[in-house]
Design an enzyme around this catalytic site. Sequence first.
Site, short mmCIF file in Angstrom:
data_model
loop_
_atom_site.label_atom_id
_atom_site.label_comp_id
_atom_site.label_asym_id
_atom_site.label_seq_id
_atom_site.Cartn_x
_atom_site.Cartn_y
_atom_site.Cartn_z
N TRP A 127 39.67 35.96 33.41
CA TRP A 127 38.13 35.91 33.19
C TRP A 127 38.38 36.15 31.63
O TRP A 127 39.08 36.83 31.04
CB TRP A 127 37.70 37.12 33.58
CG TRP A 127 36.09 37.42 33.29
CD1 TRP A 127 35.15 36.40 33.40
CD2 TRP A 127 35.69 38.76 32.86
NE1 TRP A 127 34.00 37.00 32.95
CE2 TRP A 127 34.28 38.49 32.87
CE3 TRP A 127 36.12 39.97 32.67
CZ2 TRP A 127 33.18 39.29 32.35
CZ3 TRP A 127 35.22 40.91 32.47
CH2 TRP A 127 33.93 40.66 32.24
N ASP A 208 40.96 44.78 38.17
CA ASP A 208 39.64 44.45 38.07
C ASP A 208 39.04 43.89 39.30
O ASP A 208 39.68 42.72 39.85
CB ASP A 208 39.33 43.44 36.81
CG ASP A 208 38.07 43.10 36.60
OD1 ASP A 208 37.22 43.50 37.28
OD2 ASP A 208 37.68 42.31 35.38
N ALA A 210 36.15 42.87 41.09
CA ALA A 210 34.53 42.58 40.89
C ALA A 210 33.98 41.67 42.35
O ALA A 210 32.62 41.59 42.20
CB ALA A 210 34.15 41.68 39.67
N LYS A 243 28.11 41.57 42.10
CA LYS A 243 28.31 40.55 43.00
C LYS A 243 28.12 41.06 44.31
O LYS A 243 26.91 40.38 45.00
CB LYS A 243 29.48 39.90 42.89
CG LYS A 243 29.64 39.26 41.77
CD LYS A 243 30.06 39.82 40.55
CE LYS A 243 30.09 39.01 39.35
NZ LYS A 243 30.68 39.71 38.06
#
Length: 394
Positions: A127, A208, A210, A243
Amino acid sequence: MFEHLKDQPADKILALMQAFKDDPREDKIDLGVGVYKDAQGHTPIMRAIKAAEKQLWETEETKSYTGLAGDPAFADRMIELILGDAVERGAVAAVATPGGTGAVRQGFDLVRLANPGAKVFVSDPTWPNHLSILKHMGLPVVPYRYFDSETGGVDFDGMVEDLKHAEKGDIVLLHGCCHNPTGANLTMSQWQEVADLVNKQGAVPMIDIAYQGFGDGLEEDAAGTRLIAAHCPETIIAASCSKNFGIYRERTGLLMAVAHEAGRQKTNQGNLAYLNRQNYSFPPDHGARLVLMVLGDDALRADWQAELEEVRTGMLRLRERLAGELRELSGSDRFGFLAQHRGMFSRLGCAPDKVEALREKHGIYMVGDSRMNIAGLNDETVPKLARAIIDVGI
């Protein structure tokens, strides 16, 4: 003073958004922005979140601060959602953050506080904001091989070889599921091998996560994170609610520091609270409150999970249809990896000039590295995208 400031480079995704808005073609397709969209191109408020907001409006009695770490009950529910029973609750320090990005930034701050000399090993690609934040903070970055453009899968041999250069106290940044930007995930046996390697090198994994629930399901998507947290002495986890709860603008996230050494949690918790105080004092609560209400109410939770499953299976169906259309048009299965990827994103693995050709000839917008948001498609646009991909010679 201000005369010493320099213009910052434009954010490529924001620039792409503007270019899409300026394009007058009615049949243009936006596959660049990293938000979920339904078949009508709308990012909806999830039913359970809307119901929780109504309840909150009727029952909320104060807008006073919660605490430096946010509401502990929110942390408890999120830790349960992400880690299950993989680790004891007493091993986990946690603070609420402004979104997953805030959790990532606070995690890097914790790294710098604990070990200023740490290098951060980052997947190639990752990312973009990971790299931007690390550069801004001055933390040294070491890329490790991850995506194989030829196969559309993980270059695991290259990944392992590169991670062998990690040293004690270094950070290995991993994506918990639905890798952004590639959509290519590790298998469970590969997660185990990464855990063993990280432990051997004395490095610390930072995960991470997400997109839990967007790939193979809530439990399945958390499996790699749980394995790492259970097998490694220390783990840092940055989680986002943007999300899977659809609350992007509420900026809701959680940072966790997992340590199996007895007595370590109290010190870790104090340091996380200290970092919150230095950066923004008290974290926002509205989104966290909604997540807490949804996860704490059986009916709301069941409705949330049902809608999340609809989102997940809808994206899988789009993936499978796109792969099928390309199989028929190309006469080969060279795009089969699109059906194997998980989450919102896939990376085609083509050169930037092909991405530009898609934009110029067909009004199809995706990030220059060929990352596309599968959720930006619908049943009508999938065939158009497939024809365009073949037409530009990808």
